[in-house]
Design an enzyme around this catalytic site. Sequence first.
Site, PDB file in Angstrom:
ATOM      1  N   ASN A   9       0.965  -1.218  -0.144  1.00 58.75           N
ATOM      2  CA  ASN A   9       0.137   0.398  -0.002  1.00 58.75           C
ATOM      3  C   ASN A   9       0.860   1.456   0.096  1.00 58.75           C
ATOM      4  O   ASN A   9       1.675   1.401   1.108  1.00 58.75           O
ATOM      5  CB  ASN A   9      -1.143   0.377   0.708  1.00 58.75           C
ATOM      6  CG  ASN A   9      -1.401   1.242   1.053  1.00 58.75           C
ATOM      7  OD1 ASN A   9      -1.177   2.043   0.734  1.00 58.75           O
ATOM      8  ND2 ASN A   9      -2.463   1.223   2.297  1.00 58.75           N
ATOM      9  N   LYS A  11       0.330   4.323  -0.244  1.00 54.54           N
ATOM     10  CA  LYS A  11      -0.457   5.078   0.616  1.00 54.54           C
ATOM     11  C   LYS A  11      -0.133   7.021  -0.759  1.00 54.54           C
ATOM     12  O   LYS A  11       0.147   6.408  -1.893  1.00 54.54           O
ATOM     13  CB  LYS A  11       0.073   5.811   1.872  1.00 54.54           C
ATOM     14  CG  LYS A  11       0.061   4.796   2.361  1.00 54.54           C
ATOM     15  CD  LYS A  11       0.408   4.589   3.869  1.00 54.54           C
ATOM     16  CE  LYS A  11      -0.191   2.809   5.064  1.00 54.54           C
ATOM     17  NZ  LYS A  11      -0.185   3.165   5.944  1.00 54.54           N
ATOM     18  N   HIS A  94      -9.606   1.645   4.511  1.00 55.58           N
ATOM     19  CA  HIS A  94      -8.165   1.358   5.049  1.00 55.58           C
ATOM     20  C   HIS A  94      -8.718   2.339   6.374  1.00 55.58           C
ATOM     21  O   HIS A  94      -9.222   3.402   6.133  1.00 55.58           O
ATOM     22  CB  HIS A  94      -7.427   2.284   3.418  1.00 55.58           C
ATOM     23  CG  HIS A  94      -6.038   2.568   4.629  1.00 55.58           C
ATOM     24  ND1 HIS A  94      -5.419   2.678   5.490  1.00 55.58           N
ATOM     25  CD2 HIS A  94      -4.651   1.239   4.966  1.00 55.58           C
ATOM     26  CE1 HIS A  94      -4.550   2.703   6.020  1.00 55.58           C
ATOM     27  NE2 HIS A  94      -4.067   1.705   5.772  1.00 55.58           N
ATOM     28  N   GLU A  96      -7.229   4.727   7.199  1.00 54.25           N
ATOM     29  CA  GLU A  96      -6.740   6.212   6.726  1.00 54.25           C
ATOM     30  C   GLU A  96      -7.885   6.807   6.190  1.00 54.25           C
ATOM     31  O   GLU A  96      -8.433   8.715   6.556  1.00 54.25           O
ATOM     32  CB  GLU A  96      -5.379   6.610   6.741  1.00 54.25           C
ATOM     33  CG  GLU A  96      -4.493   6.106   6.656  1.00 54.25           C
ATOM     34  CD  GLU A  96      -2.723   5.610   6.763  1.00 54.25           C
ATOM     35  OE1 GLU A  96      -3.162   5.786   5.224  1.00 54.25           O
ATOM     36  OE2 GLU A  96      -2.188   5.148   7.594  1.00 54.25           O
ATOM     37  N   GLU A 166      -5.746  -4.663  10.141  1.00 55.52           N
ATOM     38  CA  GLU A 166      -4.874  -4.303  10.493  1.00 55.52           C
ATOM     39  C   GLU A 166      -5.737  -3.051  11.873  1.00 55.52           C
ATOM     40  O   GLU A 166      -5.653  -1.863  11.421  1.00 55.52           O
ATOM     41  CB  GLU A 166      -5.228  -2.843   9.269  1.00 55.52           C
ATOM     42  CG  GLU A 166      -4.752  -3.568   7.588  1.00 55.52           C
ATOM     43  CD  GLU A 166      -3.649  -2.392   6.600  1.00 55.52           C
ATOM     44  OE1 GLU A 166      -2.639  -3.054   6.586  1.00 55.52           O
ATOM     45  OE2 GLU A 166      -4.662  -1.583   6.419  1.00 55.52           O
ATOM     46  N   GLY A 172       2.264   2.050  10.259  1.00 52.71           N
ATOM     47  CA  GLY A 172       2.636   2.944  10.765  1.00 52.71           C
ATOM     48  C   GLY A 172       4.104   3.191  12.212  1.00 52.71           C
ATOM     49  O   GLY A 172       4.294   4.781  12.658  1.00 52.71           O
ATOM     50  N   SER A 212       2.543  -2.482   9.532  1.00 54.63           N
ATOM     51  CA  SER A 212       4.044  -2.808  10.135  1.00 54.63           C
ATOM     52  C   SER A 212       4.232  -3.695   9.988  1.00 54.63           C
ATOM     53  O   SER A 212       5.560  -4.388  10.780  1.00 54.63           O
ATOM     54  CB  SER A 212       4.529  -1.866  12.083  1.00 54.63           C
ATOM     55  OG  SER A 212       4.211  -1.020  12.087  1.00 54.63           O
TER      56      SER A 212
HETATM   57  P1  PGA Z   1       2.300   0.216   7.896  1.00 53.84           P
HETATM   58  O1  PGA Z   1       1.063   0.669   6.762  1.00 53.84           O
HETATM   59  O2  PGA Z   1       3.376  -1.282   6.739  1.00 53.84           O
HETATM   60  O3  PGA Z   1       3.248   1.231   7.079  1.00 53.84           O
HETATM   61  O4  PGA Z   1       2.336  -0.362   9.096  1.00 53.84           O
HETATM   62  C1  PGA Z   1       0.030  -0.635   6.497  1.00 53.84           C
HETATM   63  C2  PGA Z   1      -1.092  -0.253   6.017  1.00 53.84           C
HETATM   64  O5  PGA Z   1      -1.700   1.003   6.575  1.00 53.84           O
HETATM   65  O6  PGA Z   1      -1.248  -0.518   4.987  1.00 53.84           O
END
Ligand code: PGA
Length: 248
Positions: A9, A11, A94, A96, A166, A172, A212
Amino acid sequence: MRKKIIAGNWKMNKTPSEAVALCAELKDLVVNDEVDVVYCVPAIDIVPVVEAVKGTNVMVGAEDMSFEDKGAFTGQISAAMLKDAGVKFVIVGHSERREYNHETNEDINKKVLKAIENGLTPIMCCGESLTQREQGITLDWIRQQVKVGLQGVSAAEAAEIVIAYEPIWAIGTGVTATTEQAEEVCKAIRECIADIYDTDTAEKIRIQYGGSMNASNAAELLAQADIDGGLVGGAALKADFGKIVNYK
Ligand code: PGA
């Protein structure tokens, strides 16, 4: 046997030319016949990335889409546009987007249905906040997200989609869920699918862990019975992504 699926992803990272350069950097590192490899990229990178991965094992996904078909929705991108551009997968819901764009489970359900109708495979995200985890309501919360997200989806369709678990507190942050925590929720999601549909559908659906995931924790997470892949943010933007794809 469910085939593992490792999706990046990206982003809001990588300009079109940077995206093409990253595809070239990763090309030989992400070869693994036993794993489906997907790059979910910003909308403006879709066309050049589809071109850049032609003839490789990599499939392209979008990070979001509209649940409307077409029309006066300035700035939005439809499922038909994604499909025509060569996209196979689309991340839906997602955390976010739930947070910054106020997407509800009902919105996400409409996107899931629209993606399926247009021949795209949704990667439907779910996950709890740290507060919800501390309150002990994680599994109830996730079941609600999954049940509403899949309203109106048939068993045959559900068997083909991907669910990404997630935990928001792990995204993140560098804090990964323990393998036990990740497996507990992914297993509960599979049981939820068995409840809604049947065990056959539950055995077929692929459930990813995200939050992560990196080159050093991927193997242990992916060895869990109910974790069929990863949705990878930060580590998808560097050579490490190849190590996750080749986690064994
Ligand atoms: P990350 O993000 O691996 O940077 O924690 C995962 C995601 O938001 O899909």
